[in-house]
Design a protein around this motif. Structure first.
Motif, PDB file in Angstrom:
ATOM      1  N   ALA A   1      18.528 -11.333  -9.333  1.00 43.29           N
ATOM      2  CA  ALA A   1      19.516 -11.107  -9.564  1.00 43.29           C
ATOM      3  C   ALA A   1      20.279 -11.372  -9.050  1.00 43.29           C
ATOM      4  CB  ALA A   1      20.532  -9.991 -10.680  1.00 43.29           C
ATOM      5  N   ASP A   2      19.610 -10.709  -8.011  1.00 38.57           N
ATOM      6  CA  ASP A   2      20.579 -10.717  -6.455  1.00 38.57           C
ATOM      7  C   ASP A   2      20.456 -11.988  -6.068  1.00 38.57           C
ATOM      8  OD1 ASP A   2      21.224  -7.550  -6.748  1.00 38.57           O
ATOM      9  OD2 ASP A   2      19.341  -7.328  -5.722  1.00 38.57           O
ATOM     10  N   ALA A   3      18.591 -12.975  -6.729  1.00 39.33           N
ATOM     11  CA  ALA A   3      18.596 -14.026  -6.049  1.00 39.33           C
ATOM     12  C   ALA A   3      19.854 -14.690  -6.627  1.00 39.33           C
ATOM     13  CB  ALA A   3      17.413 -14.767  -5.702  1.00 39.33           C
ATOM     14  N   LEU A   4      20.191 -14.364  -7.640  1.00 41.69           N
ATOM     15  CA  LEU A   4      21.353 -16.024  -8.046  1.00 41.69           C
ATOM     16  C   LEU A   4      22.637 -15.239  -7.160  1.00 41.69           C
ATOM     17  CD1 LEU A   4      19.523 -15.270 -12.156  1.00 41.69           C
ATOM     18  CD2 LEU A   4      19.609 -17.108 -10.859  1.00 41.69           C
ATOM     19  N   ARG A   5      22.490 -14.556  -7.274  1.00 36.89           N
ATOM     20  CA  ARG A   5      24.128 -14.336  -6.836  1.00 36.89           C
ATOM     21  C   ARG A   5      24.119 -15.160  -5.580  1.00 36.89           C
ATOM     22  NH1 ARG A   5      22.610  -8.439  -8.709  1.00 36.89           N
ATOM     23  NH2 ARG A   5      24.550  -8.263 -10.752  1.00 36.89           N
ATOM     24  N   ALA A   6      22.983 -14.418  -4.308  1.00 33.36           N
ATOM     25  CA  ALA A   6      23.193 -15.030  -3.493  1.00 33.36           C
ATOM     26  C   ALA A   6      23.208 -16.937  -2.893  1.00 33.36           C
ATOM     27  CB  ALA A   6      21.904 -14.516  -2.723  1.00 33.36           C
ATOM     28  N   ALA A   7      21.984 -17.992  -4.382  1.00 33.43           N
ATOM     29  CA  ALA A   7      22.795 -18.895  -4.411  1.00 33.43           C
ATOM     30  C   ALA A   7      24.106 -18.894  -5.114  1.00 33.43           C
ATOM     31  CB  ALA A   7      21.772 -19.451  -5.549  1.00 33.43           C
ATOM     32  N   ILE A   8      24.692 -18.470  -6.081  1.00 28.08           N
ATOM     33  CA  ILE A   8      26.479 -18.625  -6.221  1.00 28.08           C
ATOM     34  C   ILE A   8      27.230 -18.406  -5.132  1.00 28.08           C
ATOM     35  CG2 ILE A   8      27.933 -17.625  -7.847  1.00 28.08           C
ATOM     36  CD1 ILE A   8      26.001 -16.916  -9.356  1.00 28.08           C
ATOM     37  N   GLU A   9      26.976 -17.287  -4.534  1.00 29.20           N
ATOM     38  CA  GLU A   9      27.764 -17.842  -3.042  1.00 29.20           C
ATOM     39  C   GLU A   9      27.460 -18.740  -1.818  1.00 29.20           C
ATOM     40  OE1 GLU A   9      30.465 -15.595  -3.530  1.00 29.20           O
ATOM     41  OE2 GLU A   9      29.471 -15.021  -5.149  1.00 29.20           O
ATOM     42  N   ASP A  10      26.338 -19.031  -1.799  1.00 30.56           N
ATOM     43  CA  ASP A  10      25.797 -20.620  -0.908  1.00 30.56           C
ATOM     44  C   ASP A  10      26.596 -21.326  -1.555  1.00 30.56           C
ATOM     45  OD1 ASP A  10      25.387 -22.625   0.165  1.00 30.56           O
ATOM     46  OD2 ASP A  10      22.950 -22.410   0.150  1.00 30.56           O
ATOM     47  N   ARG A  11      27.085 -21.755  -2.710  1.00 32.08           N
ATOM     48  CA  ARG A  11      27.250 -22.781  -3.382  1.00 32.08           C
ATOM     49  C   ARG A  11      29.456 -22.734  -3.738  1.00 32.08           C
ATOM     50  NH1 ARG A  11      27.827 -28.581  -4.074  1.00 32.08           N
ATOM     51  NH2 ARG A  11      28.531 -28.597  -6.266  1.00 32.08           N
ATOM     52  N   ARG A  12      29.649 -21.544  -3.724  1.00 29.57           N
ATOM     53  CA  ARG A  12      30.716 -21.748  -3.584  1.00 29.57           C
ATOM     54  C   ARG A  12      31.364 -21.270  -1.788  1.00 29.57           C
ATOM     55  NH1 ARG A  12      31.694 -16.321  -7.497  1.00 29.57           N
ATOM     56  NH2 ARG A  12      31.639 -17.474  -9.627  1.00 29.57           N
ATOM     57  N   SER A  13      30.936 -21.544  -0.780  1.00 24.76           N
ATOM     58  CA  SER A  13      30.978 -21.959  -0.365  1.00 24.76           C
ATOM     59  C   SER A  13      30.745 -23.399   0.765  1.00 24.76           C
ATOM     60  CB  SER A  13      30.171 -20.796   1.227  1.00 24.76           C
ATOM     61  OG  SER A  13      28.560 -20.756   1.357  1.00 24.76           O
ATOM     62  N   ASP A  14      30.455 -24.429  -0.325  1.00 21.18           N
ATOM     63  CA  ASP A  14      29.220 -25.211   0.267  1.00 21.18           C
ATOM     64  C   ASP A  14      30.430 -26.086   0.585  1.00 21.18           C
ATOM     65  OD1 ASP A  14      28.048 -27.619   0.073  1.00 21.18           O
ATOM     66  OD2 ASP A  14      27.587 -27.017  -1.540  1.00 21.18           O
ATOM     67  N   ASP A  15      30.851 -27.082   1.636  1.00 19.75           N
ATOM     68  CA  ASP A  15      31.747 -28.015   2.046  1.00 19.75           C
ATOM     69  C   ASP A  15      31.699 -29.539   2.380  1.00 19.75           C
ATOM     70  OD1 ASP A  15      29.385 -27.621   4.420  1.00 19.75           O
ATOM     71  OD2 ASP A  15      30.871 -26.714   5.915  1.00 19.75           O
ATOM     72  N   GLY A  16      30.143 -29.491   1.634  1.00 17.58           N
ATOM     73  CA  GLY A  16      29.350 -30.800   1.777  1.00 17.58           C
ATOM     74  C   GLY A  16      28.877 -30.948   3.150  1.00 17.58           C
ATOM     75  N   ALA A  17      28.683 -30.320   4.001  1.00 22.09           N
ATOM     76  CA  ALA A  17      27.823 -30.448   4.804  1.00 22.09           C
ATOM     77  C   ALA A  17      26.142 -29.834   5.549  1.00 22.09           C
ATOM     78  CB  ALA A  17      28.446 -29.728   6.646  1.00 22.09           C
ATOM     79  N   LYS A  18      26.429 -28.528   4.427  1.00 20.94           N
ATOM     80  CA  LYS A  18      25.327 -28.234   3.843  1.00 20.94           C
ATOM     81  C   LYS A  18      24.377 -28.548   2.625  1.00 20.94           C
ATOM     82  CE  LYS A  18      26.848 -24.104   2.513  1.00 20.94           C
ATOM     83  NZ  LYS A  18      26.520 -22.596   1.967  1.00 20.94           N
ATOM     84  N   LEU A  19      24.953 -29.128   1.686  1.00 18.71           N
ATOM     85  CA  LEU A  19      24.826 -30.038   0.526  1.00 18.71           C
ATOM     86  C   LEU A  19      23.808 -31.894   1.496  1.00 18.71           C
ATOM     87  CD1 LEU A  19      24.443 -30.839  -2.560  1.00 18.71           C
ATOM     88  CD2 LEU A  19      26.031 -31.638  -2.096  1.00 18.71           C
ATOM     89  N   TYR A  20      24.517 -31.784   2.199  1.00 17.10           N
ATOM     90  CA  TYR A  20      23.999 -33.008   2.699  1.00 17.10           C
ATOM     91  C   TYR A  20      22.620 -32.707   3.957  1.00 17.10           C
ATOM     92  CZ  TYR A  20      23.230 -37.189   6.556  1.00 17.10           C
ATOM     93  OH  TYR A  20      22.751 -37.770   7.269  1.00 17.10           O
ATOM     94  N   VAL A  21      22.237 -31.982   4.809  1.00 14.77           N
ATOM     95  CA  VAL A  21      21.668 -31.197   5.359  1.00 14.77           C
ATOM     96  C   VAL A  21      20.139 -30.660   3.803  1.00 14.77           C
ATOM     97  CG1 VAL A  21      20.045 -29.602   6.595  1.00 14.77           C
ATOM     98  CG2 VAL A  21      22.500 -30.322   6.964  1.00 14.77           C
ATOM     99  N   ALA A  22      20.571 -30.292   2.817  1.00 13.86           N
ATOM    100  CA  ALA A  22      19.812 -30.065   1.830  1.00 13.86           C
ATOM    101  C   ALA A  22      19.095 -31.596   1.368  1.00 13.86           C
ATOM    102  CB  ALA A  22      20.069 -28.982   0.369  1.00 13.86           C
ATOM    103  N   GLN A  23      19.938 -32.569   1.241  1.00 15.89           N
ATOM    104  CA  GLN A  23      19.864 -33.637   0.983  1.00 15.89           C
ATOM    105  C   GLN A  23      18.528 -34.553   1.060  1.00 15.89           C
ATOM    106  OE1 GLN A  23      22.615 -35.549  -0.813  1.00 15.89           O
ATOM    107  NE2 GLN A  23      22.556 -34.658  -2.429  1.00 15.89           N
TER     108      GLN A  23
END
Length: 508
Positions: A461-483
């Motif tokens: 559950a803690d890992a899921l919460r961290a991933a949710i917060e990561d996505r909520r703070s997405d500005d497009g740059a993090k998505l690009y780097v991961a892709q």
């Protein structure tokens, strides 16, 4: 390289006055009943008093005692290389095992080879194991598909295919799942071998084969390809994927796998290459067979553009976070633990959608285990099952998500296909896997990875919460780097070199 006289056939027939019996010829020579045994040391079944036969070659056109010579001379024209690909599971089969042979067939065809795929009949997938007809549109039109009838077990629903005796007994007498009656040590699939062997010989007579490639599981695919090498001396490449001689989940060997090792020793001796899906499996095989270590290659899986379109993934999160597990809910899948972890998240966060399970709930449609899993998900207040999604619609599903949940049982020998696919999206990934899982080798440097044990719902559950917060703070740059990271994990990138080697072997 042609097989030696001692390699001509791993089977012996029981001779009578009219000659030997061929287990692959479809009928016995003379009046003798068919009996076989495996030459490489297993128990022989024979009628008392019958003479021991010489080694013989078995094929559609001949079955006779031979000396060291080879019946059928291999002659290949100077045109395109003709590759025969033996794979029981091919589109429209929707199981994950169909994607690798589909990619291999298409890559070979794109490289200029003539490709003939020998696979099971469509009906067995449409009625029994699950089909995705949209996959058939992905097959390169230059690929020839030969469908060989396959009859699984007593649950085969086409009653018209049953004999009168099977119908009367509810098909309880079927021997596909009886180890004592297998002609090859693999449950369910064993009886397919003679039909495929005959078809391969006929195909080679009609259009000479430059190389035969068997890919499994099921491992009957590898044995059928190996038989063609023994029969016709055709170069052999074997794609053993998850390894046929030990359990990748436990690392141990079952009694059936021990019997299969007799065949495996023949395979690895006779093939030009043997492929596996990850380095730990390949290293284990090299340790067991050091004399053949140079034949062992790692050909990893990867993601396909038919499944993921990174450009369609939204740069901004949804108003209510959408998380999903995409893939098969297999036998050992920790379903209740995953549901419990998400329940903990949903109870404390009103801005999340129910956890989606997208995919099949087992290997056999509507089996008791399938129905049980469906019931567990339906009873959970914060989870839902979306069913199987056709491959053609999968890119849209990924584009609609915010967080991906990866769950895979097993440790160092287990990778799974979804890590590659998930990474292509660039979305946060929650990996609920053992710390020794080979999936972490693939995803270890992925910039948006959150790992926890599936056995610990609190940590999950803690890992899921961290991933949710990561996505909520997405500005497009993090998505690009991961892709950018995920782009290097495409199947095409993994397969190109292997296909090149296959064509070189075929030319030789």
């Amino acid at each position: 390289m042609l097989p030696t006289s001692s390699q001509l056939c791993r089977w012996r027939g029981v001779a009578d006055s009219n000659g030997p019996v061929c287990p692959f010829s479809g009928d016995a020579s003379g009046s003798g009943e068919k009996h076989w045994h495996q030459v490489m040391g297993s128990k022989a079944w024979a009628q008392p008093g019958r003479p021991e036969p010489r080694f013989h070659r078995c094929g559609r056109f001949s079955c006779s005692n031979l000396g060291p010579s080879v019946c059928h001379t291999r002659t290949v024209s100077g045109g395109p290389q003709h590759i025969a690909l033996v794979c029981w599971g091919f589109p429209p089969f929707r199981g994950s095992g169909a994607f690798r042979p589909l990619a291999i067939a298409n890559a070979l065809a794109a490289s200029g080879a003539e490709v003939s795929v020998v696979t099971a009949n469509r009906e067995v997938f449409l009625t029994h194991y699950g089909a995705d007809v949209s996959l058939e549109a992905l097959v390169d039109p230059r690929v020839e598909i030969l469908r060989i009838p396959f009859f699984p077990d007593r649950s085969w629903p086409l009653v018209n295919d049953w004999s009168a005796a099977e119908a009367a007994a509810g098909r309880a007498g079927n021997t596909n799942n009886d180890p004592a009656h297998l002609i090859f040590p693999e449950l369910v699939y064993s009886d397919w071998l003679p039909r495929v062997s005959r078809e391969l010989v006929a195909l080679n007579a009609r259009k000479p084969i430059s190389l035969v490639l068997g890919t499994g599981a099921p491992y009957i695919d590898l044995e059928a390809a190996s038989q063609l090498y023994l029969e016709q001396g055709i170069p052999l490449v074997l794609d053993d994927r998850d390894c046929s001689i030990f359990d990748v989940y436990s690392g141990k060997q079952s009694s059936l796998q021990a019997k299969r090792e007799v065949f495996f020793r023949d395979w690895i001796e006779n093939c030009s290459e043997m492929w596996f899906v990850n380095p730990p499996i390949a290293d284990r095989v090299r340790e067991i067979f050091p004399q053949s270590a140079d034949k062992v290659h790692v050909v990893e899986n990867g993601w396909d553009r038919s499944a993921v379109d990174p450009a369609r993934v939204a740069t901004q999160p949804s108003e209510r976070i959408k998380a999903a597990y995409v893939g098969l809910v297999a036998t050992k899948f920790p379903l209740e633990d995953v549901i419990e972890a998400w329940h903990r998240v949903a109870e404390s966060d009103d801005a999340v959608e129910p956890l989606r399970f997208i995919g099949a709930l087992g290997f056999e449609v509507n089996s008791p285990r399938w129905q049980k899993a469906a019931g567990i998900i339906a009873a959970a207040p914060h989870s839902e099952w979306r069913g199987h999604v056709p491959r053609a619609d999968l890119p849209e599903e990924y584009a609609d998500l915010d967080v991906l949940v990866f769950v895979k049982e097993g440790g160092q020998f287990v990778t799974g296909g979804k890590p590659y696919e998930y990474a292509a999206t660039g979305l946060p990934i929650v990996a609920l896997v053992d710390e020794e899982s080979d999936a972490l080798r693939v995803l270890g440097n992925y910039p948006r990875l959150y790992q926890a044990s599936p056995d610990d719902p609190v940590a999950a559950a803690d890992a899921l919460r961290a991933a949710i917060e990561d996505r909520r703070s997405d500005d497009g740059a993090k998505l690009y780097v991961a892709q950018e990271f995920g782009a290097q994990l495409s199947r095409a990138a993994k397969l190109d070199e292997a296909v090149g080697r296959v064509l070189e072997i075929a030319k030789s």
